[in-house]
Design a protein around this motif. Structure first.
Motif, PDB file in Angstrom:
ATOM      1  N   ARG A 395       0.840  -0.803   0.071  1.00  0.00           N
ATOM      2  CA  ARG A 395      -0.011  -0.090   0.193  1.00  0.00           C
ATOM      3  C   ARG A 395       0.998   1.482  -0.056  1.00  0.00           C
ATOM      4  NH1 ARG A 395      -5.417  -1.417   3.846  1.00  0.00           N
ATOM      5  NH2 ARG A 395      -5.449  -3.182   3.532  1.00  0.00           N
ATOM      6  N   LEU A 396       0.376   2.446  -0.746  1.00  0.00           N
ATOM      7  CA  LEU A 396       1.543   3.819  -1.425  1.00  0.00           C
ATOM      8  C   LEU A 396      -0.145   4.314  -0.174  1.00  0.00           C
ATOM      9  CD1 LEU A 396       2.168   3.336  -4.682  1.00  0.00           C
ATOM     10  CD2 LEU A 396       3.464   2.384  -2.494  1.00  0.00           C
ATOM     11  N   THR A 397       1.122   5.898   0.482  1.00  0.00           N
ATOM     12  CA  THR A 397       0.153   6.733   1.011  1.00  0.00           C
ATOM     13  C   THR A 397       0.198   7.696   0.746  1.00  0.00           C
ATOM     14  OG1 THR A 397       2.878   7.195   1.496  1.00  0.00           O
ATOM     15  CG2 THR A 397       1.598   5.526   2.872  1.00  0.00           C
ATOM     16  N   ARG A 398       1.166   7.939  -1.128  1.00  0.00           N
ATOM     17  CA  ARG A 398       0.283   9.625  -2.015  1.00  0.00           C
ATOM     18  C   ARG A 398       1.226  10.340  -1.446  1.00  0.00           C
ATOM     19  NH1 ARG A 398      -4.082   9.056  -4.820  1.00  0.00           N
ATOM     20  NH2 ARG A 398      -5.502   7.096  -4.128  1.00  0.00           N
ATOM     21  N   ASP A 399       2.400   9.506  -0.257  1.00  0.00           N
ATOM     22  CA  ASP A 399       3.739  10.646   0.126  1.00  0.00           C
ATOM     23  C   ASP A 399       4.796  10.247  -1.109  1.00  0.00           C
ATOM     24  OD1 ASP A 399       6.255  11.214   1.682  1.00  0.00           O
ATOM     25  OD2 ASP A 399       4.683  12.932   1.905  1.00  0.00           O
ATOM     26  N   ARG A 400       4.911  11.206  -2.078  1.00  0.00           N
ATOM     27  CA  ARG A 400       5.952  10.729  -3.509  1.00  0.00           C
ATOM     28  C   ARG A 400       7.142  10.253  -2.681  1.00  0.00           C
ATOM     29  NH1 ARG A 400       6.722  12.422  -8.065  1.00  0.00           N
ATOM     30  NH2 ARG A 400       8.311  13.052  -9.084  1.00  0.00           N
ATOM     31  N   ASP A 401       8.173  10.564  -1.829  1.00  0.00           N
ATOM     32  CA  ASP A 401       9.111  10.345  -1.427  1.00  0.00           C
ATOM     33  C   ASP A 401       8.736   9.128  -0.605  1.00  0.00           C
ATOM     34  OD1 ASP A 401      10.167  13.098  -1.858  1.00  0.00           O
ATOM     35  OD2 ASP A 401      10.143  14.094   0.054  1.00  0.00           O
ATOM     36  N   SER A 402       7.968   9.108   0.600  1.00  0.00           N
ATOM     37  CA  SER A 402       7.787   7.849   1.265  1.00  0.00           C
ATOM     38  C   SER A 402       7.796   5.962   0.242  1.00  0.00           C
ATOM     39  CB  SER A 402       6.562   7.832   2.266  1.00  0.00           C
ATOM     40  OG  SER A 402       5.956   8.105   1.703  1.00  0.00           O
ATOM     41  N   ASP A 403       6.602   6.691  -0.714  1.00  0.00           N
ATOM     42  CA  ASP A 403       6.266   5.651  -2.250  1.00  0.00           C
ATOM     43  C   ASP A 403       6.956   5.812  -3.110  1.00  0.00           C
ATOM     44  OD1 ASP A 403       3.817   5.932  -0.541  1.00  0.00           O
ATOM     45  OD2 ASP A 403       3.415   7.473  -2.396  1.00  0.00           O
ATOM     46  N   GLY A 404       7.891   6.473  -2.974  1.00  0.00           N
ATOM     47  CA  GLY A 404       9.440   6.247  -4.214  1.00  0.00           C
ATOM     48  C   GLY A 404      10.257   5.094  -3.417  1.00  0.00           C
ATOM     49  N   GLU A 440      10.892   7.753 -12.407  1.00  0.00           N
ATOM     50  CA  GLU A 440      12.209   8.511 -11.943  1.00  0.00           C
ATOM     51  C   GLU A 440      13.144   7.181 -10.414  1.00  0.00           C
ATOM     52  OE1 GLU A 440      11.052  11.288  -9.059  1.00  0.00           O
ATOM     53  OE2 GLU A 440      10.037  12.277 -10.438  1.00  0.00           O
ATOM     54  N   LEU A 441      12.388   5.796 -10.888  1.00  0.00           N
ATOM     55  CA  LEU A 441      12.362   4.624 -10.374  1.00  0.00           C
ATOM     56  C   LEU A 441      13.121   3.435 -10.852  1.00  0.00           C
ATOM     57  CD1 LEU A 441       9.947   4.310  -8.391  1.00  0.00           C
ATOM     58  CD2 LEU A 441      11.233   4.928  -7.084  1.00  0.00           C
ATOM     59  N   SER A 442      13.850   3.649 -12.327  1.00  0.00           N
ATOM     60  CA  SER A 442      14.437   2.124 -13.162  1.00  0.00           C
ATOM     61  C   SER A 442      14.481   3.148 -14.103  1.00  0.00           C
ATOM     62  CB  SER A 442      13.123   1.287 -13.083  1.00  0.00           C
ATOM     63  OG  SER A 442      13.903   0.695 -14.202  1.00  0.00           O
ATOM     64  N   ASP A 443      15.843   2.471 -14.771  1.00  0.00           N
ATOM     65  CA  ASP A 443      16.264   2.752 -15.565  1.00  0.00           C
ATOM     66  C   ASP A 443      15.407   2.395 -16.912  1.00  0.00           C
ATOM     67  OD1 ASP A 443      18.594   3.335 -14.975  1.00  0.00           O
ATOM     68  OD2 ASP A 443      19.870   2.251 -14.683  1.00  0.00           O
ATOM     69  N   ASP A 444      14.796   1.087 -17.342  1.00  0.00           N
ATOM     70  CA  ASP A 444      13.928   0.996 -17.998  1.00  0.00           C
ATOM     71  C   ASP A 444      12.513   0.793 -17.271  1.00  0.00           C
ATOM     72  OD1 ASP A 444      13.931  -2.214 -17.617  1.00  0.00           O
ATOM     73  OD2 ASP A 444      15.936  -1.419 -18.359  1.00  0.00           O
ATOM     74  N   VAL A 445      11.354   0.781 -18.355  1.00  0.00           N
ATOM     75  CA  VAL A 445      10.468  -0.212 -17.830  1.00  0.00           C
ATOM     76  C   VAL A 445       9.265  -0.375 -18.468  1.00  0.00           C
ATOM     77  CG1 VAL A 445       9.642   2.184 -16.108  1.00  0.00           C
ATOM     78  CG2 VAL A 445       9.104   2.206 -18.102  1.00  0.00           C
ATOM     79  N   VAL A 446       8.225  -1.576 -18.621  1.00  0.00           N
ATOM     80  CA  VAL A 446       7.913  -1.929 -19.483  1.00  0.00           C
ATOM     81  C   VAL A 446       6.087  -1.658 -19.213  1.00  0.00           C
ATOM     82  CG1 VAL A 446       7.070  -4.538 -19.857  1.00  0.00           C
ATOM     83  CG2 VAL A 446       9.391  -4.072 -19.193  1.00  0.00           C
ATOM     84  N   PRO A 447       5.566  -0.688 -20.237  1.00  0.00           N
ATOM     85  CA  PRO A 447       5.132  -0.670 -20.587  1.00  0.00           C
ATOM     86  C   PRO A 447       3.263  -1.764 -20.900  1.00  0.00           C
ATOM     87  CG  PRO A 447       5.348   0.773 -21.865  1.00  0.00           C
ATOM     88  CD  PRO A 447       6.934  -0.726 -21.811  1.00  0.00           C
ATOM     89  N   VAL A 448       2.111  -1.990 -20.132  1.00  0.00           N
ATOM     90  CA  VAL A 448       1.903  -2.730 -20.130  1.00  0.00           C
ATOM     91  C   VAL A 448       0.332  -2.609 -20.560  1.00  0.00           C
ATOM     92  CG1 VAL A 448       0.741  -5.098 -19.261  1.00  0.00           C
ATOM     93  CG2 VAL A 448       2.994  -4.328 -18.571  1.00  0.00           C
ATOM     94  N   GLY A 449      -0.492  -2.510 -21.584  1.00  0.00           N
ATOM     95  CA  GLY A 449      -1.508  -2.243 -21.720  1.00  0.00           C
ATOM     96  C   GLY A 449      -2.868  -3.155 -21.895  1.00  0.00           C
ATOM     97  N   ILE A 450      -3.034  -2.758 -20.835  1.00  0.00           N
ATOM     98  CA  ILE A 450      -4.465  -3.987 -20.060  1.00  0.00           C
ATOM     99  C   ILE A 450      -6.085  -3.669 -20.783  1.00  0.00           C
ATOM    100  CG2 ILE A 450      -6.238  -4.265 -17.773  1.00  0.00           C
ATOM    101  CD1 ILE A 450      -3.649  -5.081 -18.008  1.00  0.00           C
ATOM    102  N   ALA A 451      -6.849  -4.067 -21.340  1.00  0.00           N
ATOM    103  CA  ALA A 451      -8.165  -4.137 -21.924  1.00  0.00           C
ATOM    104  C   ALA A 451      -8.780  -5.047 -21.612  1.00  0.00           C
ATOM    105  CB  ALA A 451      -8.235  -3.819 -23.326  1.00  0.00           C
ATOM    106  N   VAL A 452     -10.045  -4.851 -20.854  1.00  0.00           N
ATOM    107  CA  VAL A 452     -11.421  -5.662 -19.896  1.00  0.00           C
ATOM    108  C   VAL A 452     -13.031  -5.155 -20.892  1.00  0.00           C
ATOM    109  CG1 VAL A 452     -12.494  -6.489 -17.953  1.00  0.00           C
ATOM    110  CG2 VAL A 452      -9.978  -4.715 -18.023  1.00  0.00           C
TER     111      VAL A 452
END
Length: 569
Positions: A395-404, A440-452
């Motif tokens: 769970r994240l807290t919406r606090d940018r520093d702590s969530d990061g 700001e957390l990784s050197d690369d990310v994998v985008p994932v497209g979701i459809a429901v």
């Protein structure tokens, strides 16, 4: 004594029936507006309109005129069948029991005439009686606009738009919409999405903050006076001969009456022709609740509950490779579009960025990978966490520093992390603004497209109990998740300071939007709740420049609601 009590009870019952069907008004006052009502004798200048049958109002006839539109039979393709809209109010605002009562009354409504004043008053009484009025009534602004917009005929909308465009500057009234539905059901849709100038509709009576279920007559005299003061001709546009008995028909110079054969050939209004993008809407129903479809839903619910429990047991107890064919046999399927990404063999973990359709998006990312992942979420009910097959959600807290810091620790220990940077779900084919934190957390990310795809219930809600979201998904007769892994995006320029994180987030959003065929907006989670809570304010999107900027007053008024809705989401 017993006779007196029986006599008193008889009088009370007679008075209630009189209020329901006759509005409790004396004969000297104007009767309630309906298409079958007779015009009062003292309602302005009387004239016999010229009725032109089988024709739409041509553009020349709309020049410098006031257009009166019969919403129920002319603007909507359903041709005056109002039962689905009252059923939406009954189910979404009142619950399944109220909807069942309305469904059981449907044969009686057919006998008295589904379009008559008595049928409309009965449906309004069942749908509204006991509901809290005011800002708490959300169905009219959060649920009904989607279904009303999908029922709008393109041909009728073109006539409405032509009348509005030919009005010129300084006109008080260019388009008037008349309907038998209560104002609280349709005014938000007609004014905010179609931009009409005036709405003539009955009012629901309120007592001690609750709807009584009784309707008051519509006040059309103000609209007539405004059109008369401008000195403009009034032209009517109707889809039923019953409109000729409407009080507004007496004010029309001409009435264009389209035939039922013409209306059968009308087309629904295309999404790209909407005056305002339909990005947000609420409610559980994923289908238009006609009488037949509602009956099918109630017949399915007992079987759906048992099937949902069985699906949940299989998903929790059986490995992915075996549970997939078992669940697909019950109608709960998923598909992988494209190939799986190459996962890191060691060292730092991989960050997956996906759009947010339901709470179980990370589950299908994990299923498609056939690997356990760690989902991070801003809020998750205890029930949803207990029935999750991918383990504990962070769970994240919406606090940018702590969530990061939390997500960075998960990546440093080699976890596969799934994050939804939109921050809230969106049902329609749009992407909300991406929070740039993930870049700001990784050197690369994998985008994932979701459809429901779902057939009966939506697995998201803005105003209901979110803990039931996965259960509603499981109860659907048929549903399908589509997972599409896109090429990795190099986000190292953000970590090195060569590029701002917002630009990288927008880049990932555009790539995902192109792959899914979704529109990219700058709408945020707060905008969603402001709109569904009924406050004015639309944040301008990147694709539709016609969306309005949120009003400062509405934003101020919605601050307290924002804080409460943040906890819900």
């Amino acid at each position: 004594m017993a006779k007196k009590k029986l006599l008193l009870a008889h009088k009370l019952l007679s008075a209630m029936l009189s209020l329901l069907f006759h509005n409790g008004r004396n004969n000297n006052k104007q009767p309630p507006i309906s298409r079958a009502a007779a015009a009062p004798p003292d309602d302005g200048p009387s004239r016999q309109p010229v009725v032109r049958r089988g024709a739409l109002p041509p553009a020349p006839a709309l020049q410098h005129t006031t257009l009166v539109v019969d919403v129920d039979a002319a603007l909507l393709r359903s041709g005056g069948d109002l039962f689905p809209y009252f059923m939406l109010v009954a189910l979404e605002a009142g619950g399944f029991l109220r909807g069942l009562v309305l469904l059981l009354l449907y044969p009686l409504l057919r006998l008295v005439g589904p379009r008559g004043a008595a049928a409309v008053r009965t449906m309004a009484a069942v749908s509204f009686c006991g509901l809290r009025a005011g800002a708490r009534f959300r169905a009219g602004r959060a649920v009904l606009p989607k279904w009303l917009m999908e029922d709008v005929a393109a041909e009728a909308f073109d006539a409405l738009r032509a009348a509005a465009a030919s009005g010129g500057e300084g006109r008080a009234v260019a388009v008037v919409c008349a309907t038998a539905m209560p104002r609280v059901m349709v005014q938000g849709f007609l004014r905010e999405y179609l931009g009409v100038d005036a709405v003539v509709a009955p009012e629901m009576k309120v007592l001690w903050g609750f709807y009584t279920g009784l309707m008051e007559e519509a006040d059309h005299k103000v609209v007539v006076a405004a059109a008369t003061d401008e000195g403009k001709d009034v032209v009517g546009f109707a889809g039923s001969p019953e409109f000729l008995q409407h009080p507004l028909a007496r004010c029309c110079k001409e009435i264009f009456l389209v035939s039922s054969d013409d209306k059968r050939r009308w087309r629904p209004l295309a999404r790209d022709k909407y005056p305002k993008p339909m990005v947000f809407h609420d409610g559980r129903l994923a289908f238009r609740p006609t009488a037949a479809d509602t009956l099918a839903m109630f017949a399915w619910l007992p079987f759906g509950a048992a099937l949902g429990a069985a699906r949940l047991a299989v998903a929790l107890a059986v490995p992915y490779r075996y549970s997939t064919p078992l669940l697909a046999a019950t109608g709960m399927s998923w598909r992988l579009k494209g190939g799986r990404p190459v996962l890191p063999s060691g060292g730092r973990g991989q960050l997956f960025v996906c759009n947010h359709r339901t709470l179980i998006d990370p589950v299908y990312v994990s299923v498609a990978l056939d690997r356990q992942v760690r989902a991070v979420s801003y809020s998750l009910s205890r029930l949803s966490e207990l029935i999750s097959p991918i383990g504990r959600t962070v769970r994240l807290t919406r606090d940018r520093d702590s969530d990061g810091a939390v997500m960075a620790r998960l990546l440093d220990r080699g976890d596969l992390v799934v994050v939804c940077p939109e921050g809230t779900t969106c049902r329609e084919p749009y992407l909300l603004r991406f929070s740039p934190l993930f870049a700001e957390l990784s050197d690369d990310v994998v985008p994932v497209g979701i459809a429901v795809e779902t057939s009966m219930f939506y697995a998201t809600t803005a105003g209901g109990l979110k803990c039931f979201d996965p259960l509603y998904y499981m109860v659907n007769p048929r549903m399908c998740y589509t997972v599409q892994y896109l090429d990795k995006v190099d986000t190292s320029p953000v970590r090195s300071g060569a590029a701002p994180s917002t630009d990288m987030a927008n880049l990932v959003q555009r790539k995902m939007g192109d792959a899914l065929g979704y529109g990219c907006t700058m709408l945020t989670r707060k905008d969603k709740y402001l709109m569904l809570a009924g406050n004015d304010g639309i944040v301008r999107s990147t694709d539709d420049k016609s969306a309005a900027i949120a009003a400062g007053g509405a934003a101020t008024a919605g601050k307290k609601k924002d804080k409460s809705t943040e906890k819900k989401n």
